[in-house]
Design an enzyme around this catalytic site. Structure first.
Site, PDB file in Angstrom:
ATOM      1  N   CYS A   2       0.813  -1.209   0.000  1.00 37.43           N
ATOM      2  CA  CYS A   2       0.000   0.000   0.000  1.00 37.43           C
ATOM      3  C   CYS A   2       0.853   1.268   0.000  1.00 37.43           C
ATOM      4  CB  CYS A   2      -0.884  -0.001   1.227  1.00 37.43           C
ATOM      5  SG  CYS A   2      -1.638  -1.586   1.543  1.00 37.43           S
ATOM      6  N   ARG A  27       4.195   1.130  -6.322  1.00 35.84           N
ATOM      7  CA  ARG A  27       4.209   0.150  -5.236  1.00 35.84           C
ATOM      8  C   ARG A  27       3.204  -0.981  -5.479  1.00 35.84           C
ATOM      9  NH1 ARG A  27       6.462   2.504  -0.535  1.00 35.84           N
ATOM     10  NH2 ARG A  27       5.205   1.217   0.838  1.00 35.84           N
ATOM     11  N   TRP A  75      -3.149  -2.593  -1.551  1.00 37.07           N
ATOM     12  CA  TRP A  75      -2.798  -3.867  -2.189  1.00 37.07           C
ATOM     13  C   TRP A  75      -3.402  -4.920  -1.274  1.00 37.07           C
ATOM     14  CZ3 TRP A  75       0.008  -5.087  -6.605  1.00 37.07           C
ATOM     15  CH2 TRP A  75       0.419  -6.421  -6.738  1.00 37.07           C
ATOM     16  N   ASN A  99      -0.738   1.325   6.413  1.00 34.73           N
ATOM     17  CA  ASN A  99       0.067   0.329   5.674  1.00 34.73           C
ATOM     18  C   ASN A  99       0.593  -0.659   6.685  1.00 34.73           C
ATOM     19  OD1 ASN A  99      -0.084   1.858   3.436  1.00 34.73           O
ATOM     20  ND2 ASN A  99       2.067   2.469   3.412  1.00 34.73           N
ATOM     21  N   GLY A 100       0.721  -1.899   6.305  1.00 36.65           N
ATOM     22  CA  GLY A 100       1.331  -2.880   7.205  1.00 36.65           C
ATOM     23  C   GLY A 100       0.296  -3.892   7.664  1.00 36.65           C
ATOM     24  N   GLU A 480      18.194 -20.110 -13.349  1.00 31.15           N
ATOM     25  CA  GLU A 480      17.751 -18.743 -13.099  1.00 31.15           C
ATOM     26  C   GLU A 480      18.956 -17.819 -12.878  1.00 31.15           C
ATOM     27  OE1 GLU A 480      15.269 -17.086 -13.597  1.00 31.15           O
ATOM     28  OE2 GLU A 480      15.374 -15.359 -12.271  1.00 31.15           O
ATOM     29  N   LYS A 484      19.794 -14.582 -15.199  1.00 31.26           N
ATOM     30  CA  LYS A 484      19.982 -13.229 -14.668  1.00 31.26           C
ATOM     31  C   LYS A 484      21.278 -12.638 -15.196  1.00 31.26           C
ATOM     32  CE  LYS A 484      16.894 -12.433 -13.646  1.00 31.26           C
ATOM     33  NZ  LYS A 484      15.753 -13.259 -13.673  1.00 31.26           N
ATOM     34  N   GLU A 487      21.116 -11.770 -18.943  1.00 33.33           N
ATOM     35  CA  GLU A 487      20.238 -10.648 -19.258  1.00 33.33           C
ATOM     36  C   GLU A 487      20.898  -9.299 -19.019  1.00 33.33           C
ATOM     37  OE1 GLU A 487      16.924 -12.002 -16.622  1.00 33.33           O
ATOM     38  OE2 GLU A 487      15.695 -11.364 -18.298  1.00 33.33           O
ATOM     39  N   HIS A 503      29.185 -35.233 -18.756  1.00 29.95           N
ATOM     40  CA  HIS A 503      28.708 -35.816 -20.016  1.00 29.95           C
ATOM     41  C   HIS A 503      28.926 -34.881 -21.205  1.00 29.95           C
ATOM     42  CE1 HIS A 503      27.117 -39.247 -17.932  1.00 29.95           C
ATOM     43  NE2 HIS A 503      26.540 -38.429 -17.058  1.00 29.95           N
ATOM     44  N   LYS A 599       9.867  -5.776 -20.595  1.00 26.08           N
ATOM     45  CA  LYS A 599       9.335  -6.329 -19.345  1.00 26.08           C
ATOM     46  C   LYS A 599       8.191  -7.291 -19.608  1.00 26.08           C
ATOM     47  CE  LYS A 599       9.162  -6.817 -14.957  1.00 26.08           C
ATOM     48  NZ  LYS A 599      10.167  -7.752 -14.429  1.00 26.08           N
TER      49      LYS A 599
HETATM   50  C1  F6R Z   1      13.677 -12.705 -16.872  1.00 25.89           C
HETATM   51  C2  F6R Z   1      12.342 -12.285 -17.230  1.00 25.89           C
HETATM   52  C3  F6R Z   1      11.656 -13.009 -18.340  1.00 25.89           C
HETATM   53  C4  F6R Z   1      10.210 -13.291 -17.935  1.00 25.89           C
HETATM   54  C5  F6R Z   1       9.434 -13.912 -19.096  1.00 25.89           C
HETATM   55  C6  F6R Z   1       8.032 -14.280 -18.704  1.00 25.89           C
HETATM   56  O1  F6R Z   1      14.232 -11.916 -15.886  1.00 25.89           O
HETATM   57  O2  F6R Z   1      11.804 -11.387 -16.659  1.00 25.89           O
HETATM   58  O3  F6R Z   1      12.314 -14.180 -18.662  1.00 25.89           O
HETATM   59  O4  F6R Z   1      10.221 -14.158 -16.838  1.00 25.89           O
HETATM   60  O5  F6R Z   1       9.401 -13.011 -20.164  1.00 25.89           O
HETATM   61  O6  F6R Z   1       7.332 -13.181 -18.244  1.00 25.89           O
HETATM   62  P1  F6R Z   1       6.044 -13.339 -17.357  1.00 25.89           P
HETATM   63  O7  F6R Z   1       6.456 -13.948 -16.062  1.00 25.89           O
HETATM   64  O8  F6R Z   1       5.511 -11.934 -17.198  1.00 25.89           O
HETATM   65  O9  F6R Z   1       5.095 -14.218 -18.107  1.00 25.89           O
END
Ligand code: F6R
Length: 604
Positions: A2, A27, A75, A99-100, A480, A484, A487, A503, A599
């Site tokens: 929130c 937020r 939220w 909030n909280g 993962e 990271k 990317e 292998h 994103k």
């Molecule tokens: C990696 C990343 C992407 C998303 C992927 C799926 O850091 O952000 O690999 O995970 O594009 O996105 P969502 O989860 O929004 O379906």
């Protein structure tokens, strides 16, 4: 998560509150509201959904003279996102925003109900305003009533209260949730959860400490500390850069989001754990009737959380589980049988490939569930059932807190299904729930670890590649970690199962091959160690992440010794996220907006 705003002054109160809430949109929220006391009368507006809905509702509301006002973006945690549950909450003649979490709200509510108080919402917040009015009735003094109320609350909060009998005063208290107050030469006072709403309005600001409480009027800002002693405001100048203010002092949103993980995981767990069971009020238990397999489908980071989930479902729920990459699944004529629960995982809820697989599953008549961070997104609207991850808005393109909350949801869901299928003993279930409660502590970023990673990152800026390796559920974490790094550093990295290196990939081993080895103490430690030794014997440069010292490693990132491999998982997750962050920063890259990435990938 929130957001709070408050204003006392002669300017356009409505506009100041609404634009303050707009600044806090990042937020994350699902409803919003304001309450304004002007000319001795309260006006209150609330709306579900985006702020435009609240703007629409308030379009004929005019604030053109001295007023006090409070506002909130909510939220949902206790109770669904409805107008009744949105803040500000009304008592007889006072309003509150908060909030909280008020941990003892159930006891307070019970007492108040015994006194005949009627509650309108399902929130924990509403008890604050009723408790305040009860105390006011007893003492006849507003500040005394407020101080007493604060002393009766347990949990974390930042709260503002306004009451009709004092139309020039806003009461405030902060304990565990952020809040600051701003002042200027025109005797205006501004409150907010972070400083961006105050930029351009306040001349200087005071960030409240935990335990601070008090009140503002036109001429006064009175603060008491946690021991009840009057304290002087500690004013500082406000940054003039809104973007940097939103980052709360962190260099990048990604860094801020890594640090937020402990808090957002606490939100993910909120209201979903009792000592003996996991509660997902949002799903119907019948969803799992007659289900013999769970099929998980996602892209990118969400795919990695799905892979992690498959280990948990098979280990704890004893149910067959398969995992699919959405872009593959949609074109490969998959067999879809009706005893399969089809689960899609997505931060955004809009990823085109994942959305398409959900449509395919629906068309084939499968029951569907989405694990998602964005309410009302396309997947949430389409799936039969939905569990929200409650990570708040994720701004960094490289996903961090979304992944953390997805894995948290999956751990809970595997136990939820375990209970339905009787696949874990009562004691084991209790033990697992106890462990779940420890994730928020395990995910607090320690200064020591961050410093260490910052220092050693300088040795990992070149080379011909990285291998992140792990076994069992640490294999998806290795994937993962590698994703990271790729990317945001643009260095080549792969995630690999530790036992699979011999292998083939071991042929690459030399000092310029960097191996990031995940070595959990509580899961296959000896086996993983021998795999790393094989690489070390071939002169690969090893950076081990473990709670146990490892003498074959060139670099070592120590995590805390914990009770269970899943807590180690979360600590190692932080370590690999920070490693990518620091390497990327040293390489001078744009951490939050890496090249070629978006994103939300709403195209094929
Ligand atoms: C990696 C990343 C992407 C998303 C992927 C799926 O850091 O952000 O690999 O995970 O594009 O996105 P969502 O989860 O929004 O379906």
């Amino acid at each position: 998560m929130c957001g709070i705003v408050g204003y006392l002054g002669n300017k356009n109160t409505k506009e100041i509150l609404l634009s303050g809430l707009k600044e806090l949109e990042y937020r994350g929220y699902d409803s919003a509201g304001i309450a304004v006391l002007q000319d001795g009368e309260f006006s209150n507006y609330k709306a579900v959904g985006k702020l435009v809905n609240l703007e629409e509702k308030t379009k004929n509301f005019i604030t053109d003279k001295f007023a006090i006002g409070i506002g909130h973006t909510r939220w949902a945690t206790h109770g669904k996102p409805t107008e009744l549950n949105a803040h500000p909450h009304l008592g007889e003649s006072s309003y509150v925003v908060h909030n909280g979490i008020i941990e003892n709200y159930a006891e307070l509510k019970q007492e108040l109900q015994k006194d005949g108080i009627k509650f309108l919402s399902q929130t924990d917040t509403e008890v604050i305003v009723h408790q305040f009015e009860k105390n006011l009735l007893a003492s006849g003094d507003e500040f005394e009533a407020f101080s007493k109320t604060i002393s009766e609350l347990e949990g974390a909060y930042a709260t503002l209260i306004v009451t009709k009998s004092l139309p020039d005063t806003i009461f405030f208290a902060k304990h565990g949730s952020p809040m600051l107050v701003g002042v200027n030469d025109e005797n205006e006072k501004f409150f907010a959860s972070s400083d961006s709403p105050l930029i351009g309005l306040a001349k200087e600001v005071n960030y409240f400490e935990d335990g601070d409480y008090g009140y503002v009027t036109k001429g006064e800002l009175v603060i008491f500390d946690k021991d009840g002693n009057k304290s002087k405001p500690n004013f500082s100048q406000l940054s003039t850069d809104k973007l940097s203010a939103q980052k709360d002092g962190y260099r990048f949103f990604m860094e801020k989001e890594i640090y937020e993980q402990s808090d957002v995981i606490a939100d993910t767990l909120l209201g979903r754990l009792s000592d003996e069971e996991i509660m997902f009020d949002e799903i119907d238990k019948n969803l799992f009737n007659g289900i013999n397999e769970i099929k998980l489908c996602a892209c990118g980071t969400s795919y990695h959380s799905a892979l992690s989930a498959s280990y948990l479902f098979e280990r704890y729920s004893k149910i067959r589980c398969s995992v699919e990459i959405a872009s593959e699944f949609r074109y490969r004529s998959p067999i879809m049988s009706k005893d399969t629960l089809f689960v899609v995982i997505s931060q955004s809820g809009e990823t085109a490939d994942t959305l398409e697989t959900l449509k395919m599953a629906k068309k084939a008549g499968l029951r569907t569930l989405v694990i998602c961070n964005v309410d009302n997104s396309s997947m949430v609207r389409l799936a039969d059932a939905c569990i929200l991850t409650r990570a708040g808005i994720e701004k960094g393109v490289a996903s961090t807190k979304a992944f953390a909350t997805q894995v948290t949801v999956f751990w809970m869901l595997s136990l939820y299904v375990a209970k339905l299928r009787n696949s874990l003993s009562r004691d084991e279930l209790k033990h697992q729930i106890h462990l779940l409660r420890e994730i928020p502590v395990a995910t607090i970023v320690s200064d020591d670890m961050h410093e260490r990673i910052k220092r050693l990152s300088k040795r990992y800026l070149h080379g011909h590649g990285f291998f992140f390796i792990g076994r069992d559920i640490f294999f998806p974490l290795a994937l993962e970690g590698a994703l990271k790094l790729k990317e945001i550093s643009y260095l080549h990295a792969e995630g690999y199962p530790s036992g699979e290196m011999k292998h083939g990939p071991i042929a690459l081993a030399d000092p310029e091959l960097f191996t990031i080895a995940l070595l959990p103490e509580h899961l296959l430690y000896e086996k993983s160690k021998s795999n790393v030794e094989e690489l070390s014997a071939r002169d690969s440069t090893i950076c081990a992440i473990s709670s146990k010292e490892f003498d074959k490693a060139d670099d070592f990132i120590k995590i805390n010794s914990s009770k269970d491999y899943m807590l180690e998982f979360f600590e190692m997750m932080i370590a690999v996220q920070l490693l990518s962050l620091e390497i990327s920063i040293r390489l001078g890259n744009d951490v939050d907006m890496p090249r070629n990435l978006a994103k939300s990938v709403t195209v094929e």
